[in-house]
Design an enzyme around this catalytic site. Structure first.
Site, PDB file in Angstrom:
ATOM      1  N   HIS A 129      30.063 -18.593 -36.609  1.00  0.00           N
ATOM      2  CA  HIS A 129      29.578 -18.959 -37.946  1.00  0.00           C
ATOM      3  C   HIS A 129      29.413 -17.713 -38.810  1.00  0.00           C
ATOM      4  O   HIS A 129      29.755 -17.710 -39.991  1.00  0.00           O
ATOM      5  CB  HIS A 129      28.233 -19.676 -37.845  1.00  0.00           C
ATOM      6  CG  HIS A 129      28.264 -20.978 -37.099  1.00  0.00           C
ATOM      7  ND1 HIS A 129      27.655 -21.142 -35.876  1.00  0.00           N
ATOM      8  CD2 HIS A 129      28.826 -22.172 -37.389  1.00  0.00           C
ATOM      9  CE1 HIS A 129      27.809 -22.400 -35.466  1.00  0.00           C
ATOM     10  NE2 HIS A 129      28.533 -23.050 -36.356  1.00  0.00           N
TER      11      HIS A 129
ATOM     12  N   MET B 207      33.891 -19.350 -29.220  1.00  0.00           N
ATOM     13  CA  MET B 207      32.457 -19.598 -29.409  1.00  0.00           C
ATOM     14  C   MET B 207      32.244 -20.999 -29.969  1.00  0.00           C
ATOM     15  O   MET B 207      33.022 -21.468 -30.797  1.00  0.00           O
ATOM     16  CB  MET B 207      31.879 -18.563 -30.365  1.00  0.00           C
ATOM     17  CG  MET B 207      31.822 -17.192 -29.747  1.00  0.00           C
ATOM     18  SD  MET B 207      31.027 -16.043 -30.870  1.00  0.00           S
ATOM     19  CE  MET B 207      31.199 -14.552 -29.905  1.00  0.00           C
TER      20      MET B 207
ATOM     21  N   LEU C 188      23.510 -21.599 -34.960  1.00  0.00           N
ATOM     22  CA  LEU C 188      24.500 -20.620 -35.420  1.00  0.00           C
ATOM     23  C   LEU C 188      24.783 -19.545 -34.381  1.00  0.00           C
ATOM     24  O   LEU C 188      23.901 -19.104 -33.653  1.00  0.00           O
ATOM     25  CB  LEU C 188      24.010 -19.966 -36.716  1.00  0.00           C
ATOM     26  CG  LEU C 188      23.779 -20.956 -37.872  1.00  0.00           C
ATOM     27  CD1 LEU C 188      23.280 -20.209 -39.116  1.00  0.00           C
ATOM     28  CD2 LEU C 188      25.037 -21.741 -38.204  1.00  0.00           C
TER      29      LEU C 188
ATOM     30  N   GLY D 297      36.447 -22.803 -39.988  1.00  0.00           N
ATOM     31  CA  GLY D 297      36.977 -22.101 -38.831  1.00  0.00           C
ATOM     32  C   GLY D 297      38.246 -22.754 -38.288  1.00  0.00           C
ATOM     33  O   GLY D 297      38.353 -23.983 -38.253  1.00  0.00           O
TER      34      GLY D 297
ATOM     35  N   SER E 236      28.729 -23.978 -30.582  1.00  0.00           N
ATOM     36  CA  SER E 236      27.319 -24.332 -30.352  1.00  0.00           C
ATOM     37  C   SER E 236      27.182 -25.111 -29.059  1.00  0.00           C
ATOM     38  O   SER E 236      26.168 -25.020 -28.368  1.00  0.00           O
ATOM     39  CB  SER E 236      26.780 -25.164 -31.516  1.00  0.00           C
ATOM     40  OG  SER E 236      26.954 -24.484 -32.732  1.00  0.00           O
TER      41      SER E 236
HETATM   42  P1  AMP Z   1      29.942 -26.400 -36.616  1.00  0.00           P
HETATM   43  O1  AMP Z   1      28.569 -25.878 -36.864  1.00  0.00           O
HETATM   44  O2  AMP Z   1      30.333 -26.441 -35.179  1.00  0.00           O
HETATM   45  O3  AMP Z   1      30.205 -27.709 -37.345  1.00  0.00           O
HETATM   46  O4  AMP Z   1      30.947 -25.355 -37.259  1.00  0.00           O
HETATM   47  C1  AMP Z   1      30.805 -24.966 -38.606  1.00  0.00           C
HETATM   48  C2  AMP Z   1      32.014 -24.178 -39.003  1.00  0.00           C
HETATM   49  O5  AMP Z   1      32.114 -23.017 -38.175  1.00  0.00           O
HETATM   50  C3  AMP Z   1      33.329 -24.947 -38.841  1.00  0.00           C
HETATM   51  O6  AMP Z   1      34.188 -24.614 -39.919  1.00  0.00           O
HETATM   52  C4  AMP Z   1      33.847 -24.416 -37.534  1.00  0.00           C
HETATM   53  O7  AMP Z   1      35.251 -24.497 -37.414  1.00  0.00           O
HETATM   54  C5  AMP Z   1      33.402 -22.974 -37.608  1.00  0.00           C
HETATM   55  N1  AMP Z   1      33.357 -22.362 -36.278  1.00  0.00           N
HETATM   56  C6  AMP Z   1      32.676 -22.818 -35.186  1.00  0.00           C
HETATM   57  N2  AMP Z   1      32.918 -22.019 -34.122  1.00  0.00           N
HETATM   58  C7  AMP Z   1      33.776 -21.061 -34.548  1.00  0.00           C
HETATM   59  C8  AMP Z   1      34.416 -19.953 -33.915  1.00  0.00           C
HETATM   60  N3  AMP Z   1      34.236 -19.667 -32.626  1.00  0.00           N
HETATM   61  N4  AMP Z   1      35.236 -19.171 -34.663  1.00  0.00           N
HETATM   62  C9  AMP Z   1      35.444 -19.458 -35.966  1.00  0.00           C
HETATM   63  N5  AMP Z   1      34.873 -20.488 -36.622  1.00  0.00           N
HETATM   64  C10 AMP Z   1      34.048 -21.283 -35.919  1.00  0.00           C
END
Ligand code: AMP
Length: 273
Positions: A33, A180, A29, A143, A182
């Site tokens: 997130h 941003m 995270l 996101g 991961s």
């Molecule tokens: P992930 O853990 O990469 O699967 O992302 C989980 C959620 O966080 C998804 O809805 C992503 O679109 C959102 N997310 C990841 N990075 C960002 C960011 N920089 N800004 C906004 N939402 C994000």
């Protein structure tokens, strides 16, 4: 914060909390997130976050086994952000031995990430449907960072009449503009310095489009900007914001979407036009 790892634990949490807002994540995270959690908290429902690195959305040559994992760090961040529930299922809970169902969303999943990563959106749609069935959230926060994913899930929820409100959250960026992610943890120091060129190229492209420059020319320039920064562009496209169909000219609602490789890291970004 309640930590649930099994379905009976999740059921007990659901009974004690009532309706929740869900933030699905794959962990590792970061502040992006956390911005989803903060948006969900403004909804005045208790916030549940799931952390599950979903194997079915990774291709056979992708980074599933080395995807960054930090459960202790994630739990501390979720608790500090104000989550009421952390849902941490294991792979067998999500994909039990005799399961036989997968979800395929056509339409918005066909191109771009869907073309480059065959099966990726089937994995996403399937796991998100399962999470909705388990957690039964009143709302779920996604996101805009993953713009195409957001459109696929919006389509899925509409088509299956799922009783959940999908709420988009703006992209959280580093001070230099890099979205941003991961996966930014994979960037070397030099790559990290070069990475904001993606955001700069897209910003310039949006300005040029608003200035009336021809779309094909603007997209060509953006690809060149990326190459100059040492990236290998996968796609830079102007698309209809919901269907992800390519647009040849600026016809709102439009989105400028891009993916580019920097070393071994695939960077994604997008902007409203
Ligand atoms: P992930 O853990 O990469 O699967 O992302 C989980 C959620 O966080 C998804 O809805 C992503 O679109 C959102 N997310 C990841 N990075 C960002 C960011 N920089 N800004 C906004 N939402 C994000």
């Amino acid at each position: 914060m309640i930590i649930a790892r099994t379905l009976p634990e999740l059921l007990a949490a659901r009974e004690s909390l009532g309706p929740v807002a869900l933030v699905p994540t794959m962990g590792a995270l970061h502040a992006g997130h956390v911005s989803l959690i903060e948006a969900a908290l403004r909804d005045s429902l208790p916030v549940a976050a799931s952390v599950f690195v979903n194997p079915t959305q990774f291709g056979p040559r992708e980074d599933f086994s080395r995807y960054p994992r930090d459960e202790a760090g994630d739990l501390a961040k979720l608790e500090a952000a104000g989550c009421a529930l952390a849902w941490l299922p294991d792979v067998t809970t999500m994909y039990p031995p005799r399961e036989a169902t997968a979800v395929h969303v056509a339409g918005p999943s066909a191109r771009w990430e869907g073309a480059t990563r065959p099966g990726h959106f089937n994995g996403v749609a399937t796991v998100v449907t399962k999470l909705f069935g388990q957690v039964r959230p009143a709302a779920a926060y996604f996101g805009e960072k993953d713009w195409q994913q957001l459109q696929v899930i919006t389509r899925l929820v509409a088509d299956l009449f799922l009783p959940v409100r999908i709420v988009p959250v703006a992209i959280k960026r580093e001070a230099d503009g890099l979205a941003m992610s991961s996966r930014n943890a994979y960037l070397s120091a030099d790559e990290r310095k070069a990475a904001p060129a993606l955001y700069r190229a897209l910003s310039r492209a949006v300005e040029d489009m608003h200035g009336g420059k021809e779309t094909a020319k603007v997209l060509h320039n953006a690809r060149q900007d990326l190459a100059v920064a040492g990236m290998v562009p996968d796609y830079v496209a102007l698309v209809q914001a919901q269907t992800l169909e390519p647009l040849s000219g600026l016809l709102p609602p439009a989105r400028l979407i891009a993916a580019a490789k920097l070393g071994h890291v695939r960077l994604l970004d997008n902007l409203a036009v």
